[in-house]
Motif scaffolding. Structure first.
Motif, short mmCIF file in Angstrom:
data_model
loop_
_atom_site.label_atom_id
_atom_site.label_comp_id
_atom_site.label_asym_id
_atom_site.label_seq_id
_atom_site.Cartn_x
_atom_site.Cartn_y
_atom_site.Cartn_z
N GLY A 288 0.80 -1.23 0.00
CA GLY A 288 0.00 0.00 0.00
C GLY A 288 0.82 1.27 0.00
O GLY A 288 0.28 2.36 0.21
N LEU A 289 2.11 1.15 -0.24
CA LEU A 289 3.03 2.30 -0.20
C LEU A 289 3.88 2.24 -1.46
O LEU A 289 4.37 1.17 -1.83
N SER A 290 4.07 3.39 -2.11
CA SER A 290 4.92 3.45 -3.30
C SER A 290 6.04 4.44 -3.06
O SER A 290 6.03 5.21 -2.10
N TRP A 291 7.00 4.44 -3.95
CA TRP A 291 8.13 5.36 -3.80
C TRP A 291 8.73 5.64 -5.17
O TRP A 291 8.57 4.88 -6.12
N HIS A 292 9.40 6.79 -5.26
CA HIS A 292 10.14 7.09 -6.48
C HIS A 292 11.27 8.06 -6.15
O HIS A 292 11.28 8.71 -5.09
N ARG A 293 12.23 8.14 -7.05
CA ARG A 293 13.39 9.00 -6.87
C ARG A 293 13.16 10.33 -7.57
O ARG A 293 12.77 10.37 -8.74
N THR A 294 13.37 11.40 -6.85
CA THR A 294 13.17 12.74 -7.40
C THR A 294 14.34 13.12 -8.31
O THR A 294 15.35 12.40 -8.39
N ALA A 295 14.23 14.27 -8.95
CA ALA A 295 15.26 14.73 -9.89
C ALA A 295 16.61 14.93 -9.21
O ALA A 295 17.66 14.79 -9.85
N CYS A 296 16.59 15.24 -7.91
CA CYS A 296 17.85 15.46 -7.20
C CYS A 296 18.36 14.19 -6.53
O CYS A 296 19.33 14.22 -5.77
N GLY A 297 17.71 13.04 -6.80
CA GLY A 297 18.19 11.77 -6.28
C GLY A 297 17.64 11.39 -4.92
O GLY A 297 17.97 10.32 -4.40
N VAL A 298 16.78 12.22 -4.34
CA VAL A 298 16.18 11.91 -3.04
C VAL A 298 14.97 11.00 -3.26
O VAL A 298 14.12 11.30 -4.10
N GLU A 299 14.90 9.90 -2.51
CA GLU A 299 13.76 8.99 -2.63
C GLU A 299 12.64 9.46 -1.71
O GLU A 299 12.87 9.81 -0.56
N VAL A 300 11.41 9.45 -2.26
CA VAL A 300 10.25 9.83 -1.48
C VAL A 300 9.25 8.69 -1.46
O VAL A 300 9.15 7.91 -2.41
N ASN A 303 1.98 7.86 -1.94
CA ASN A 303 1.07 7.24 -2.89
C ASN A 303 0.41 8.33 -3.72
O ASN A 303 0.51 9.52 -3.38
N ASP A 304 -0.24 7.92 -4.79
CA ASP A 304 -1.04 8.87 -5.57
C ASP A 304 -2.38 8.22 -5.87
O ASP A 304 -2.55 7.01 -5.72
N GLY A 305 -3.34 9.04 -6.25
CA GLY A 305 -4.68 8.52 -6.46
C GLY A 305 -5.42 9.24 -7.57
O GLY A 305 -5.29 10.45 -7.73
N ASP A 306 -6.17 8.45 -8.34
CA ASP A 306 -6.99 8.98 -9.43
C ASP A 306 -8.44 8.64 -9.11
O ASP A 306 -8.83 7.47 -9.08
N ALA A 307 -9.24 9.67 -8.83
CA ALA A 307 -10.66 9.47 -8.51
C ALA A 307 -11.53 10.10 -9.59
O ALA A 307 -12.47 10.85 -9.30
N LEU A 308 -11.19 9.84 -10.84
CA LEU A 308 -11.93 10.33 -12.00
C LEU A 308 -11.84 11.84 -12.14
O LEU A 308 -11.17 12.36 -13.03
N ALA A 309 -12.53 12.58 -11.28
CA ALA A 309 -12.55 14.03 -11.39
C ALA A 309 -11.47 14.70 -10.55
O ALA A 309 -11.38 15.94 -10.54
N TYR A 310 -10.68 13.92 -9.85
CA TYR A 310 -9.63 14.43 -8.97
C TYR A 310 -8.39 13.56 -9.10
O TYR A 310 -8.50 12.33 -9.26
N GLN A 311 -7.23 14.17 -8.99
CA GLN A 311 -5.98 13.42 -8.89
C GLN A 311 -5.19 13.99 -7.72
O GLN A 311 -5.09 15.21 -7.56
N ALA A 312 -4.67 13.10 -6.89
CA ALA A 312 -3.97 13.51 -5.68
C ALA A 312 -2.64 12.78 -5.58
O ALA A 312 -2.51 11.63 -6.03
N TYR A 313 -1.66 13.45 -4.96
CA TYR A 313 -0.31 12.91 -4.85
C TYR A 313 0.23 13.33 -3.47
O TYR A 313 0.14 14.51 -3.11
N SER A 314 0.80 12.40 -2.72
CA SER A 314 1.34 12.74 -1.40
C SER A 314 2.63 11.97 -1.18
O SER A 314 2.63 10.73 -1.20
N TYR A 315 3.72 12.71 -0.95
CA TYR A 315 5.03 12.07 -0.80
C TYR A 315 5.83 12.75 0.31
O TYR A 315 5.66 13.93 0.59
N ALA A 316 6.71 11.96 0.91
CA ALA A 316 7.58 12.46 1.97
C ALA A 316 8.93 11.78 1.88
O ALA A 316 9.03 10.62 1.42
#
Length: 350
Positions: A288-300, A303-316
């Motif tokens: 239930g948790l995802s991650w990706h590397r930012t442009a500066c190499g920091v991993e965050v 998760n992100d979510g697509d609810a048809l009329a809304y898209q949300a993204y939350s990373y730390a």
């Protein structure tokens, strides 16, 4: 670091300097409206861009609520892992153990494989009509049951034969996880999320709406395409998503939730570690948790979510010193992902 802050009422805003750069970055996000919160250490910046509702000049409220889509999965997975920590189920329990007779081959699919999308089960979302198919618009106020959606998925063969060997994102997995929570606890997944996460963390703008069609309080209006234009889809029955994506939240609340999760306040360290393990080698999705590397190499992480009329993204960042949550109402002419990724990079790296 962000600029110095000033408090206005219950909100905190950055003043000038890097905060102005964040606003310019947010203004570059493609969509009808957008709202974001960036945290750096003890400093907080909140901003919005675009309009809250088409046909008006009303600004997007910085405390506005939105449908968070698949970020719901992180909440569901956290509850499942809390139940594991309490000894009430195990990650390697079979689906058959908790949902007898529901899933073909359920004896060979584990709870872990539901959470990390390696079950191979067909995605029920792929059985649904999407715009511009006219059937889609009949979904707006329709109530769906998890059992109904699960059966739609199980009418199709698995996408691969051996569970645990491949990654294939399937919303069906989380409908089943929600049903397992209810069988273990005697309460719905929504009640458990409310009891275990929303109330203890003080997430005042977050709800699991069930079948309620409304977005209460300050919010962004969301739209879907129809007949070459857009129609308001703010009101809709979120049972269409169920445990895979019904969450309503705010940027503040999602940052607070991920800070608590990654900061070790919600799960014992070994289970948080499990959450961060990819389902397949080299993958970027755990429990239930995802991650990706930012442009500066920091991993965050997040998760992100697509609810048809809304898209949300939350990373730390893993230490939670830097966080960013952003929600967008898409215009369906241009995918916002690229511009959001640029804003996330800016928030984490600058």
């Amino acid at each position: 670091m962000l600029a110095a802050l000033v408090t206005v009422g219950a909100l905190v805003f950055g003043m000038g300097g890097p905060a102005g750069e964040l606003q310019r970055g947010l203004d570059g996000v493609v969509g009808i409206g957008a709202v974001a919160e960036v945290r750096s250490g003890g400093e907080v910046w909140r901003g919005s861009s675009g309009v809250a509702e088409l046909g008006s000049s009303r600004k997007v409220p910085v405390n506005g609520r939105f449908r968070a889509g698949s970020i719901s999965k992180t909440f569901v997975a956290t509850v499942v892992l809390q139940l594991v920590g309490e000894g009430r189920l195990r990650l390697d329990d079979s689906v058959e153990r908790w949902l007898p007779g529901v899933v073909p081959n359920g004896a060979n699919i584990t709870v872990r494989q539901l959470l990390n999308h390696t079950s191979g089960l067909f995605d029920y979302k792929n059985t649904l009509s999407m715009p511009p198919n006219p059937e889609f618009y009949t979904y707006q106020y329709r109530t769906w049951t998890a059992a109904e959606q699960i059966q739609r998925a199980l009418a199709h063969p698995p996408v691969f034969d051996k569970p645990g060997t491949q990654f294939s994102y399937s919303n069906t997995n989380y409908l089943l996880a929600g049903e397992i929570i209810q069988n273990v606890t005697g309460r719905t997944y929504g009640e458990e999320i409310e009891r275990r996460l929303i109330r203890p963390l003080g997430l005042g703008g977050t709800t699991m709406p069930g079948t309620s069609t409304y977005l209460r309080g300050p919010h962004l209006h969301g739209y879907v395409p129809k007949d070459g234009g857009l129609i308001d889809f703010t009101e809709m029955n979120p049972s269409l998503f169920g445990a895979s994506g019904e969450l309503i939240s705010t940027t503040r609340d999602l940052n607070r939730f991920f800070a608590a999760l990654l900061g070790g306040r919600l799960l014992p360290a070994p289970l948080l570690h499990e959450m961060k393990q990819p389902g397949v080698e080299g993958g970027t999705y755990g429990l239930g948790l995802s991650w990706h590397r930012t442009a500066c190499g920091v991993e965050v992480y997040g998760n992100d979510g697509d609810a048809l009329a809304y898209q949300a993204y939350s990373y730390a960042t893993e230490d939670t010193r830097r966080q960013v949550t952003i929600a967008v109402t898409p215009n369906f002419r241009t995918n916002p992902d690229e511009s959001v990724e640029a804003f996330v990079d800016q928030a984490i790296c600058d």
